[in-house]
Design an enzyme around this catalytic site. Structure first.
Site, PDB file in Angstrom:
ATOM      1  N   TYR A  74       0.826  -1.210   0.000  1.00  0.00           N
ATOM      2  CA  TYR A  74       0.000   0.000   0.000  1.00  0.00           C
ATOM      3  C   TYR A  74       0.860   1.259   0.000  1.00  0.00           C
ATOM      4  CZ  TYR A  74      -3.839   3.171   0.807  1.00  0.00           C
ATOM      5  OH  TYR A  74      -4.745   4.176   0.656  1.00  0.00           O
ATOM      6  N   PHE A 126      -7.255  21.461 -24.788  1.00  0.00           N
ATOM      7  CA  PHE A 126      -7.535  20.030 -24.851  1.00  0.00           C
ATOM      8  C   PHE A 126      -8.738  19.772 -23.957  1.00  0.00           C
ATOM      9  CE2 PHE A 126      -7.444  15.587 -23.784  1.00  0.00           C
ATOM     10  CZ  PHE A 126      -7.539  15.077 -25.057  1.00  0.00           C
ATOM     11  N   THR A 127      -9.570  18.821 -24.363  1.00  0.00           N
ATOM     12  CA  THR A 127     -10.879  18.610 -23.730  1.00  0.00           C
ATOM     13  C   THR A 127     -10.811  18.483 -22.201  1.00  0.00           C
ATOM     14  OG1 THR A 127     -10.629  16.260 -24.231  1.00  0.00           O
ATOM     15  CG2 THR A 127     -11.919  17.579 -25.780  1.00  0.00           C
ATOM     16  N   ASP A 217       1.902  20.324 -20.729  1.00  0.00           N
ATOM     17  CA  ASP A 217       1.191  19.070 -20.885  1.00  0.00           C
ATOM     18  C   ASP A 217       2.180  18.179 -21.625  1.00  0.00           C
ATOM     19  OD1 ASP A 217      -0.190  16.876 -21.803  1.00  0.00           O
ATOM     20  OD2 ASP A 217      -2.073  17.960 -22.027  1.00  0.00           O
ATOM     21  N   LYS A 260       0.210   7.567 -23.376  1.00  0.00           N
ATOM     22  CA  LYS A 260       0.577   7.847 -24.775  1.00  0.00           C
ATOM     23  C   LYS A 260       2.066   7.560 -24.973  1.00  0.00           C
ATOM     24  CE  LYS A 260      -3.434  10.319 -24.347  1.00  0.00           C
ATOM     25  NZ  LYS A 260      -4.186  10.353 -23.078  1.00  0.00           N
ATOM     26  N   ARG A 384     -12.984  15.214 -33.866  1.00  0.00           N
ATOM     27  CA  ARG A 384     -12.294  16.276 -33.141  1.00  0.00           C
ATOM     28  C   ARG A 384     -12.712  17.601 -33.762  1.00  0.00           C
ATOM     29  NH1 ARG A 384      -9.930  14.294 -28.344  1.00  0.00           N
ATOM     30  NH2 ARG A 384     -12.161  14.516 -28.193  1.00  0.00           N
ATOM     31  N   PHE A 451     -18.633  14.582 -25.913  1.00  0.00           N
ATOM     32  CA  PHE A 451     -18.285  13.678 -27.019  1.00  0.00           C
ATOM     33  C   PHE A 451     -18.186  12.216 -26.603  1.00  0.00           C
ATOM     34  CE2 PHE A 451     -13.904  13.229 -25.622  1.00  0.00           C
ATOM     35  CZ  PHE A 451     -13.713  14.395 -24.884  1.00  0.00           C
TER      36      PHE A 451
HETATM   37  N1  PM9 Z   1      -6.038  12.214 -24.724  1.00  0.00           N
HETATM   38  C1  PM9 Z   1      -6.829  11.181 -26.679  1.00  0.00           C
HETATM   39  O1  PM9 Z   1      -7.475  10.272 -27.218  1.00  0.00           O
HETATM   40  C2  PM9 Z   1      -7.690  10.340 -24.470  1.00  0.00           C
HETATM   41  C3  PM9 Z   1      -8.926  10.882 -23.945  1.00  0.00           C
HETATM   42  S1  PM9 Z   1      -9.724  12.240 -24.687  1.00  0.00           S
HETATM   43  C4  PM9 Z   1     -10.550  11.598 -25.945  1.00  0.00           C
HETATM   44  O2  PM9 Z   1      -6.145  11.993 -27.317  1.00  0.00           O
HETATM   45  C5  PM9 Z   1      -3.591  15.486 -23.733  1.00  0.00           C
HETATM   46  C6  PM9 Z   1      -2.839  16.281 -24.732  1.00  0.00           C
HETATM   47  C7  PM9 Z   1      -4.275  14.346 -24.104  1.00  0.00           C
HETATM   48  C8  PM9 Z   1      -5.024  13.632 -23.126  1.00  0.00           C
HETATM   49  C9  PM9 Z   1      -5.803  12.518 -23.458  1.00  0.00           C
HETATM   50  C10 PM9 Z   1      -5.001  14.103 -21.779  1.00  0.00           C
HETATM   51  C11 PM9 Z   1      -5.739  13.403 -20.711  1.00  0.00           C
HETATM   52  C12 PM9 Z   1      -4.312  15.246 -21.493  1.00  0.00           C
HETATM   53  N2  PM9 Z   1      -3.630  15.906 -22.472  1.00  0.00           N
HETATM   54  O3  PM9 Z   1      -6.638  10.428 -20.958  1.00  0.00           O
HETATM   55  O4  PM9 Z   1      -6.625  11.357 -18.671  1.00  0.00           O
HETATM   56  O5  PM9 Z   1      -4.217  13.952 -25.365  1.00  0.00           O
HETATM   57  O6  PM9 Z   1      -4.706  10.037 -19.441  1.00  0.00           O
HETATM   58  O7  PM9 Z   1      -5.066  12.235 -20.356  1.00  0.00           O
HETATM   59  C13 PM9 Z   1      -6.818  11.270 -25.236  1.00  0.00           C
HETATM   60  P1  PM9 Z   1      -5.816  10.946 -19.836  1.00  0.00           P
END
Ligand code: PM9
Length: 459
Positions: A74, A126-127, A217, A260, A384, A451
């Site tokens: 833990y 970014f979303t 980011d 990623k 997008r 979305f």
């Molecule tokens: N990006 C993508 O598919 C996954 C979810 S949104 C459809 O591109 C950036 C630049 C991203 C991103 C996620 C996140 C969030 C932050 N910044 O998905 O929470 O491209 O790990 O990261 C997606 P997490």
């Protein structure tokens, strides 16, 4: 035969996952059941999955071996210590807080650094990032260069921050009204466009002068570093590791989605140099994620991420990664399909405005095109455009982004050039009959990040 400008895979296959193709009638049923939203399709119903490069990477044998040495204590797991020292070495920050994925880090940073009414300028939204900023009273301001909003403008660093826009904002609202600048490497919604080292340095200088913090980011750091090596004078002979370290030396911290470029299926972290922010993040992480030594992750996942970060810095790997994406874009471009140029690091983005000129933006051309691509080929992509952009928090009106795109996102180490050919053929065929694509309308519109769960029907 492949042109020699596209390298062969610098790995060989050890384990395979079979995929099957549904027939057209089955796909039609699947996309109607999914409400024309590719997020709502079942993975089993997809032939080639280009929805996202997030968490869809193939891990290496070394990473799988790392999974077996997961220390699931833990607190104080040895995998955390490995991850922490790897992140400090590669990104150069003093402090690291693990999170379950990128938005976990965005949540912590936004809660701790934004006072209601403060601005959070960034190189395009970014979303999830903008959601957390706005949910904490922040006001997003787009300060990317204008060319980033034009799919035909050619610029080797189309993700750069426009320093004049940043300066104007500082002048207009005052430095103390800016919570921090968010600089994304690369810029996802602009097509995976990189930021130059020169621009990062200049942003640092300007913000230092005004005592404004800069958080990156960091999600696609390795792809950005590859573009710098490929395109920026003075970096030709530097290693990817050296470039990454220099990039982050111009930031006060970063949020990271480890799903990623870090070559894992789950994970993330928040970094900073400021001790006070670190201590406050350590307090908050236990509320939302877990102990500061796991942040919502299993020990094995932290080990896989630590190994993935090191693998992501390998030049042969990252070169193949970026050029495989470019191959798909080049084939489409040659056939006259309108795409975002230059081709970015993680995906090829189709320009739905030019692909479907018979549809207005309110008829959701990118959403309709993504659904059509699935219907005709079993290939899953992602909208997008106006759907992803959501509504303005103050007026409730739709944001209407200039970019109305469909993203063909390539998972890392998963697909071959033959898969890219198949995708290209499918898109080219659809382009020839693009007039047949019907617009869509919402039948269910969620309030937040619509979305993901929205449903549509044909107009
Ligand atoms: N990006 C993508 O598919 C996954 C979810 S949104 C459809 O591109 C950036 C630049 C991203 C991103 C996620 C996140 C969030 C932050 N910044 O998905 O929470 O491209 O790990 O990261 C997606 P997490």
């Amino acid at each position: 035969m492949l042109d020699k400008k596209y390298p062969a895979e610098p790995y060989r296959v050890k384990s395979v996952e079979y995929v099957k193709m549904l027939d057209r009638a089955e796909r039609e049923k699947a996309i109607i059941t999914a409400g024309y939203n590719t997020f709502q399709l079942n993975s089993e119903d997809v032939y080639i999955d280009l929805l996202t490069d997030s968490g869809t990477n193939a891990m290496s044998d070394r990473q799988w071996a790392g999974i077996m040495v997961g220390d699931e204590a833990y607190a104080g797991s040895r995998n955390w210590h490995n991850l922490e020292s790897t992140v400090k070495e590669v990104f150069g920050f003093k402090y690291v807080i693990p999170t379950h994925q990128g938005r976990g880090a965005e949540n912590l940073l936004s809660k701790l650094s934004i006072k209601p009414g403060q601005y959070t300028p960034g190189n395009m939204y970014f979303t999830t990032t903008r959601y957390h900023q706005e949910a904490n009273g922040g006001i997003f301001k787009d300060i990317v260069i204008d060319e980033a909003h034009d799919t035909t403008a050619i610029n080797p660093f189309k993700g750069n921050i426009d320093l004049k826009k940043l300066e104007a904002l500082i002048k207009e609202v005052g430095a103390d009204k800016i919570a921090y600048v968010c600089l994304a490497v690369t810029v996802n919604l602009a097509g995976g466009q990189p930021v130059s080292m020169e621009n990062m340095r200049a942003v640092r200088e300007l913000t230092k002068k005004h005592k404004i913090k800069v958080f990156y980011d960091a999600t696609r750091y390795a792809e950005n570093a590859y573009f710098i090596k490929e395109r920026e004078k003075g970096y030709e002979n530097k290693t990817i590791k050296e470039i990454v370290l220099e990039m982050f030396s111009y930031a006060d911290g970063c949020t990271m989605s480890g799903k990623k470029d870090s070559l894992t299926n789950i994970g993330g972290f928040l970094c900073m140099n400021d001790e006070d922010l670190y201590l406050r993040s350590k307090e908050l992480v236990v509320v939302f994620e877990g102990m500061p030594s796991y942040g919502g992750l299993a020990g094995r996942d932290m080990e896989a991420m630590a190994i993935g970060i090191r693998e992501s810095l390998d030049f042969e790997y990252i070169k193949h990664r970026v050029l495989q994406v470019r191959y798909l874009g080049d084939v489409l471009k040659e056939a006259g399909v309108p795409i975002m140029e230059p081709i970015g690091g993680h995906a090829v983005f189709l320009d739905a405005r030019r692909f479907c000129p018979h549809l207005t933006q309110e008829q959701l051309p990118a959403q309709a095109l993504a659904a059509k691509i699935y219907l005709e080929s079993g290939v899953r992509s992602m909208e997008r455009g106006i759907v992803s952009a959501g509504r303005c928090v103050n007026t409730g009106k739709n944001h209407a982004p200039k970019l109305e795109l469909v993203r063909l996102t390539i998972p890392r180490r998963v697909y071959t050039y033959a898969h890219m050919d198949l995708v290209a053929r499918a898109v080219i065929d659809i382009y020839k009959n693009a007039k047949k694509i019907k617009g869509l309308k919402f039948v269910y519109e969620p309030k937040m990040l619509r979305f993901f769960n929205a449903r549509f029907e044909e107009i």
